[in-house]
Motif scaffolding. Sequence first.
Motif, PDB file in Angstrom:
ATOM      1  N   PRO A 129       6.496   3.379   0.507  1.00  0.00           N
ATOM      2  CA  PRO A 129       5.082   3.071   0.287  1.00  0.00           C
ATOM      3  C   PRO A 129       4.845   1.573   0.153  1.00  0.00           C
ATOM      4  N   SER A 130       3.639   1.145   0.459  1.00  0.00           N
ATOM      5  CA  SER A 130       3.265  -0.253   0.290  1.00  0.00           C
ATOM      6  C   SER A 130       3.148  -0.581  -1.188  1.00  0.00           C
ATOM      7  N   ALA A 131       3.896  -1.588  -1.644  1.00  0.00           N
ATOM      8  CA  ALA A 131       3.847  -1.975  -3.056  1.00  0.00           C
ATOM      9  C   ALA A 131       2.456  -2.469  -3.441  1.00  0.00           C
ATOM     10  N   VAL A 132       1.792  -3.140  -2.503  1.00  0.00           N
ATOM     11  CA  VAL A 132       0.437  -3.648  -2.772  1.00  0.00           C
ATOM     12  C   VAL A 132      -0.537  -2.508  -3.031  1.00  0.00           C
ATOM     13  N   GLY A 133      -0.331  -1.373  -2.345  1.00  0.00           N
ATOM     14  CA  GLY A 133      -1.273  -0.264  -2.464  1.00  0.00           C
ATOM     15  C   GLY A 133      -1.002   0.702  -3.600  1.00  0.00           C
ATOM     16  N   THR A 203     -11.750  12.284   1.820  1.00  0.00           N
ATOM     17  CA  THR A 203     -11.729  10.959   1.195  1.00  0.00           C
ATOM     18  C   THR A 203     -10.462  10.756   0.366  1.00  0.00           C
ATOM     19  N   LEU A 204      -9.990  11.828  -0.284  1.00  0.00           N
ATOM     20  CA  LEU A 204      -8.751  11.721  -1.068  1.00  0.00           C
ATOM     21  C   LEU A 204      -7.548  11.538  -0.142  1.00  0.00           C
ATOM     22  N   GLY A 205      -7.435  12.387   0.869  1.00  0.00           N
ATOM     23  CA  GLY A 205      -6.294  12.305   1.778  1.00  0.00           C
ATOM     24  C   GLY A 205      -6.271  11.024   2.583  1.00  0.00           C
ATOM     25  N   ASP A 206      -7.387  10.691   3.225  1.00  0.00           N
ATOM     26  CA  ASP A 206      -7.444   9.477   4.043  1.00  0.00           C
ATOM     27  C   ASP A 206      -7.292   8.228   3.181  1.00  0.00           C
ATOM     28  N   GLY A 207      -7.884   8.250   1.994  1.00  0.00           N
ATOM     29  CA  GLY A 207      -7.770   7.094   1.107  1.00  0.00           C
ATOM     30  C   GLY A 207      -6.348   6.862   0.640  1.00  0.00           C
ATOM     31  N   MET A 208      -5.645   7.956   0.287  1.00  0.00           N
ATOM     32  CA  MET A 208      -4.250   7.831  -0.128  1.00  0.00           C
ATOM     33  C   MET A 208      -3.397   7.284   1.006  1.00  0.00           C
ATOM     34  N   ARG A 209      -3.633   7.769   2.212  1.00  0.00           N
ATOM     35  CA  ARG A 209      -2.851   7.280   3.354  1.00  0.00           C
ATOM     36  C   ARG A 209      -3.112   5.800   3.614  1.00  0.00           C
ATOM     37  N   SER A 210      -4.375   5.390   3.556  1.00  0.00           N
ATOM     38  CA  SER A 210      -4.706   3.989   3.838  1.00  0.00           C
ATOM     39  C   SER A 210      -4.055   3.053   2.832  1.00  0.00           C
ATOM     40  N   THR A 211      -4.181   3.379   1.556  1.00  0.00           N
ATOM     41  CA  THR A 211      -3.673   2.453   0.544  1.00  0.00           C
ATOM     42  C   THR A 211      -2.151   2.434   0.478  1.00  0.00           C
ATOM     43  N   LEU A 212      -1.492   3.589   0.709  1.00  0.00           N
ATOM     44  CA  LEU A 212      -0.042   3.642   0.587  1.00  0.00           C
ATOM     45  C   LEU A 212       0.684   3.244   1.871  1.00  0.00           C
ATOM     46  N   THR A 213      -0.065   3.062   2.960  1.00  0.00           N
ATOM     47  CA  THR A 213       0.547   2.557   4.189  1.00  0.00           C
ATOM     48  C   THR A 213       0.212   1.088   4.414  1.00  0.00           C
ATOM     49  N   GLY A 214      -0.352   0.428   3.403  1.00  0.00           N
ATOM     50  CA  GLY A 214      -0.573  -1.012   3.487  1.00  0.00           C
ATOM     51  C   GLY A 214      -1.931  -1.450   3.978  1.00  0.00           C
ATOM     52  N   SER A 215      -2.941  -0.570   3.906  1.00  0.00           N
ATOM     53  CA  SER A 215      -4.306  -0.941   4.303  1.00  0.00           C
ATOM     54  C   SER A 215      -5.289  -0.621   3.182  1.00  0.00           C
ATOM     55  N   PRO A 216      -5.106  -1.236   2.006  1.00  0.00           N
ATOM     56  CA  PRO A 216      -5.970  -0.895   0.868  1.00  0.00           C
ATOM     57  C   PRO A 216      -7.436  -1.213   1.107  1.00  0.00           C
TER      58      PRO A 216
END
Length: 245
Positions: A129-133, A203-216
């Motif tokens: 996972p992205s540490a930033v996210g 929104t929960l699924g897409d949001g989790m994917r965006s933030t944890l793949t480095g696109s917060p």
Amino acid sequence: MTTAAERVRSQAGYEARTLLANGEQLLVSLVLPAMALFGLHLASVPALGPRRIDVIVPGVLALAVVSTAFTGQAIATGFDRRYGVLRFLGTTPLGRSGLLAGKAFGVLSVVAVQTVVLALIGLALGWRPSAVGLPLGVLFVLVGTWTWVALALALAGSLRAEAVLALANLVWVVVAGLGGLLLPSDKLPGAIGTVVHWLPSGTLGDGMRSTLTGSPGEALLPLVVLAAWGVAATALALRTFDWSD
């Protein structure tokens, strides 16, 4: 004499222990999400990019939140209401507000445990996972838990226990497959993906994917929409919840 905080903490512990001791609840909250994680990891379709595991794990974590916060809590509350447990506990020093707070914190405790377990499995399978996210990912889990608990209480507080059981399980099946949890909403066919993108599951699924793949940055709008669903669901639950069946 115990304080209100101590009573809520005691009730939260009881709720968490009850959920964790329930074999059916563990099946929905942990076993099925873990099976989905392994299944999607081993499959080759749909195409999810070169780092497939990085897309899969956030979706599985989102599914686990819905499993415990919505499906498990709706069914448990529905039958507690059916057998008069809620009405009885509401007359004790714990009170109705303390009971609801205890349920919320109990669910959050279970969500924390299953998130750690599933994340460890994901890491063992190569998830990075992205540490930033990560901080925003934790926020998504918190807001998602609140939103789906509110939806669970709105359902369990207005329908008979048998109807709650059927609908809660049906909703789980639908949102797991077509609700944007396990798979990104843009992978769903046509207009379905467009609609799902704005639902609390999408929104929960897409949001989790965006933030944890480095696109917060892409996760901020889904977070706002998810929180709006939480406010609406809370207002609905407060308006419609009936303490007796």
